[in-house]
Write a protein that holds these residues in place. Structure first.
Motif, short mmCIF file in Angstrom:
data_model
loop_
_atom_site.label_atom_id
_atom_site.label_comp_id
_atom_site.label_asym_id
_atom_site.label_seq_id
_atom_site.Cartn_x
_atom_site.Cartn_y
_atom_site.Cartn_z
N ALA A 1 26.72 34.27 51.62
CA ALA A 1 25.66 33.27 51.78
C ALA A 1 24.99 33.00 50.45
CB ALA A 1 24.63 33.76 52.80
N ARG A 2 24.75 34.03 49.68
CA ARG A 2 24.12 33.85 48.37
C ARG A 2 24.99 32.99 47.46
NH1 ARG A 2 20.60 35.31 44.53
NH2 ARG A 2 21.32 36.17 42.56
N ALA A 3 26.29 33.24 47.46
CA ALA A 3 27.20 32.45 46.63
C ALA A 3 27.19 30.98 47.05
CB ALA A 3 28.62 33.02 46.73
N THR A 4 27.15 30.72 48.34
CA THR A 4 27.09 29.34 48.83
C THR A 4 25.81 28.65 48.37
OG1 THR A 4 28.45 29.81 50.78
CG2 THR A 4 27.02 27.88 50.89
N ALA A 5 24.68 29.33 48.54
CA ALA A 5 23.39 28.73 48.17
C ALA A 5 23.33 28.42 46.69
CB ALA A 5 22.26 29.66 48.58
N LEU A 6 23.74 29.36 45.86
CA LEU A 6 23.65 29.16 44.41
C LEU A 6 24.64 28.10 43.94
CD1 LEU A 6 23.29 32.83 43.07
CD2 LEU A 6 21.52 31.22 43.75
N GLY A 7 25.80 28.03 44.57
CA GLY A 7 26.81 27.10 44.12
C GLY A 7 26.62 25.67 44.61
N ASP A 8 26.07 25.53 45.82
CA ASP A 8 26.05 24.20 46.45
C ASP A 8 24.66 23.60 46.63
OD1 ASP A 8 28.76 24.52 46.66
OD2 ASP A 8 28.74 25.03 48.79
N TYR A 9 23.61 24.41 46.58
CA TYR A 9 22.30 23.90 46.99
C TYR A 9 21.19 24.21 45.99
CZ TYR A 9 24.73 23.16 51.35
OH TYR A 9 25.64 22.73 52.28
N SER A 10 21.53 24.18 44.71
CA SER A 10 20.49 24.39 43.70
C SER A 10 19.68 23.12 43.51
CB SER A 10 21.11 24.81 42.36
OG SER A 10 21.77 23.71 41.77
N ARG A 11 18.44 23.28 43.15
CA ARG A 11 17.60 22.12 42.88
C ARG A 11 18.09 21.37 41.64
NH1 ARG A 11 11.30 22.88 43.68
NH2 ARG A 11 12.08 23.01 45.82
N THR A 12 18.70 22.07 40.70
CA THR A 12 19.25 21.40 39.52
C THR A 12 20.30 20.38 39.93
OG1 THR A 12 18.85 23.32 38.09
CG2 THR A 12 20.53 21.75 37.38
N ARG A 13 21.18 20.77 40.85
CA ARG A 13 22.21 19.84 41.32
C ARG A 13 21.56 18.64 42.01
NH1 ARG A 13 27.73 21.41 44.43
NH2 ARG A 13 28.10 22.22 42.34
N MET A 14 20.54 18.89 42.83
CA MET A 14 19.84 17.80 43.51
C MET A 14 19.19 16.86 42.50
SD MET A 14 16.49 17.99 46.02
CE MET A 14 15.37 18.28 44.63
N ASN A 15 18.50 17.42 41.52
CA ASN A 15 17.83 16.59 40.51
C ASN A 15 18.83 15.72 39.75
OD1 ASN A 15 15.39 17.81 41.20
ND2 ASN A 15 15.52 19.34 39.57
N GLN A 16 19.96 16.30 39.38
CA GLN A 16 20.97 15.54 38.64
C GLN A 16 21.53 14.40 39.47
OE1 GLN A 16 23.68 18.70 37.62
NE2 GLN A 16 22.62 19.20 35.70
N ALA A 17 21.72 14.64 40.77
CA ALA A 17 22.27 13.60 41.63
C ALA A 17 21.29 12.43 41.77
CB ALA A 17 22.61 14.17 43.01
N TYR A 18 20.01 12.74 41.93
CA TYR A 18 19.03 11.67 42.04
C TYR A 18 18.87 10.93 40.72
CZ TYR A 18 17.31 12.41 46.78
OH TYR A 18 17.19 12.47 48.15
N GLU A 19 18.87 11.65 39.61
CA GLU A 19 18.75 10.98 38.32
C GLU A 19 19.92 10.02 38.10
OE1 GLU A 19 19.23 12.34 33.77
OE2 GLU A 19 17.46 13.19 34.76
N ALA A 20 21.11 10.48 38.46
CA ALA A 20 22.28 9.61 38.33
C ALA A 20 22.14 8.37 39.20
CB ALA A 20 23.54 10.38 38.69
N LEU A 21 21.58 8.54 40.39
CA LEU A 21 21.37 7.40 41.28
C LEU A 21 20.40 6.40 40.66
CD1 LEU A 21 21.46 5.84 43.96
CD2 LEU A 21 19.72 7.42 44.83
N PHE A 22 19.25 6.90 40.17
CA PHE A 22 18.26 5.99 39.60
C PHE A 22 18.81 5.23 38.40
CE2 PHE A 22 15.08 9.45 41.09
CZ PHE A 22 15.19 9.01 42.39
N LEU A 23 19.52 5.94 37.53
CA LEU A 23 20.08 5.29 36.35
C LEU A 23 21.15 4.26 36.73
CD1 LEU A 23 20.40 8.30 33.88
CD2 LEU A 23 18.66 6.52 33.91
N SER A 24 21.93 4.58 37.75
CA SER A 24 22.97 3.63 38.15
C SER A 24 22.36 2.36 38.71
CB SER A 24 23.89 4.27 39.19
OG SER A 24 23.24 4.42 40.44
N LEU A 25 21.25 2.49 39.43
CA LEU A 25 20.59 1.30 39.98
C LEU A 25 20.06 0.41 38.87
CD1 LEU A 25 18.59 2.77 43.01
CD2 LEU A 25 20.77 1.55 43.05
#
Length: 385
Positions: A353-377
């Motif tokens: 469970a720890r490996a899943t959380a760290l690999g798939d659900y970090s706030r860094t990954r979330m932030n990067q995805a939203y930043e990419a979205l805003f820049l693409s728009l």
């Protein structure tokens, strides 16, 4: 107002930093507010996004939390919440002053008022973020949501389960995407030092007291464990309304488990609480993206959650946790018994469970995805929506 007044302004070229306004409820108890705060604070660490956080004031908005955010340097404004019209008018004024390139409206019903204000103020790019799989949509509110969707460039579900619900509501598939919410993983850096076998063999559930959360099923499952000779401590951390908490206190008394159950209220060091215990539970009726459960996973706990949308995509049953049917007392009791009686197997689930959380659900990954979205728009220029 006529339709021409509600047409987003056009942007002739992208410029950096991109101005992004995050609009969300000021209630602080839900995940939507935490995500909006996280995106705002992350933007402050770089030079790509110039952020502004705008909170819709609630009767229970905590002024202490507002002071904390301001002291931390978070650019923050409040708008009144006593009426929808007042919210829209005040937020439109903020938009005209700040001139955001992108307005992100989080959660129900704030996504309605946020986008109305953005249209009135001529904000070029509107984004709607939905944070739950079940909200109180009346026919009128759903009609407004569909009307606004035609004028919104991206509609974001905080999980794939939420995205599917949005599609079922009639949101445009070509503009409806999912970006998983994430947690701060840094507070869980020392989780491996908390050896599973040396932790308290107790149960932690972190959730506000509300209709959404199903504390009652957990309490009834714990009562069944007691009948089987197992009496683990149970710690319930979270705020919420007293009207939802009081019946649960009475239920614990009625079930004869009050001595095992501790109602902690809002707990300011959840990571430490989780890393000191072996088991994390999320018993719930519906979810968007279960951040509290993901924190339990990051802490290395053996986790079990109700098999509802949002939770189902986080836990891989039998691999990094367990899923049980919603409101199924017997199934939850059986899983908890297995966790308590087989600590070695539980430790293996916790490590996965720890490996899943760290690999798939970090706030860094979330932030990067939203930043990419805003820049693409913005970089993509304005387009009719």
């Amino acid at each position: 107002m006529n339709r021409s007044e509600l047409t987003p302004a056009r942007v002739t070229q992208a410029r950096l930093p991109v101005r992004v306004l995050q609009f969300v409820t000021g209630g602080f108890s839900g995940g939507a507010t935490q995500v909006a705060i996280a995106l705002t604070t992350a933007a402050l660490q770089g030079d790509t996004i110039e952020p502004l956080l705008v909170l819709r004031r609630k009767r229970h908005t905590d002024p202490g939390r507002i002071r904390e955010l301001l002291a931390a340097g978070v650019p923050l404004r409040e708008v009144p919440g006593w009426s929808h019209a007042a919210t829209v008018a005040a937020l439109a004024r903020v938009c005209r002053e700040f001139k955001p390139d992108v307005l992100v409206a989080h959660g129900f019903s704030e996504h309605l008022w946020g986008r109305y204000a953005g249209l009135l103020a001529g904000v070029p790019h509107l984004v709607h973020v939905e944070h739950n799989t079940r909200e109180r949509y009346t026919r009128w509110r759903l009609a407004q949501t569909r009307w606004l969707a035609k004028r919104t460039e991206r509609i974001v579900g905080c999980s794939e389960g939420v995205r599917r619900v949005l599609l079922d509501m009639g949101m445009p598939p070509e503009r409806t995407v999912s970006i998983a919410n994430g947690i701060r993983v840094e507070p869980f850096a020392d989780a491996d030092m908390h050896v599973f076998a040396q932790r308290t063999p107790g149960i932690v559930m972190v959730a506000r007291f509300s209709r959404q959360k199903d504390h009652a099923t957990l309490l009834r499952a714990v009562a069944r464990l007691r009948e089987r000779g197992l009496t683990p401590p149970v710690l319930l951390a979270g705020g919420g309304k007293a009207g939802h908490r009081a019946p649960l206190v009475a239920l614990a008394e009625q079930l004869g488990i009050a001595a095992q159950v501790e109602f902690l209220g809002v707990h300011r060091d959840v990571p430490d609480l989780l890393m000191r215990h072996q088991i994390c539970v999320l018993s719930t009726h519906y979810e968007g993206m279960p951040l509290a459960l993901i924190e339990g996973m990051a802490a290395g706990c053996a986790v079990v959650g109700s098999a509802v949308p949002g939770v189902r995509e986080v836990i891989h049953d039998g691999i990094d946790g367990r899923l049980v049917p919603e409101a199924d007392v017997a199934a939850l009791a059986d899983v908890l018994q297995a966790f308590l009686e087989n600590p070695e197997a539980s430790a293996q689930l916790g490590a996965a469970a720890r490996a899943t959380a760290l690999g798939d659900y970090s706030r860094t990954r979330m932030n990067q995805a939203y930043e990419a979205l805003f820049l693409s728009l913005v970089k993509g220029g304005s387009k009719d929506v």
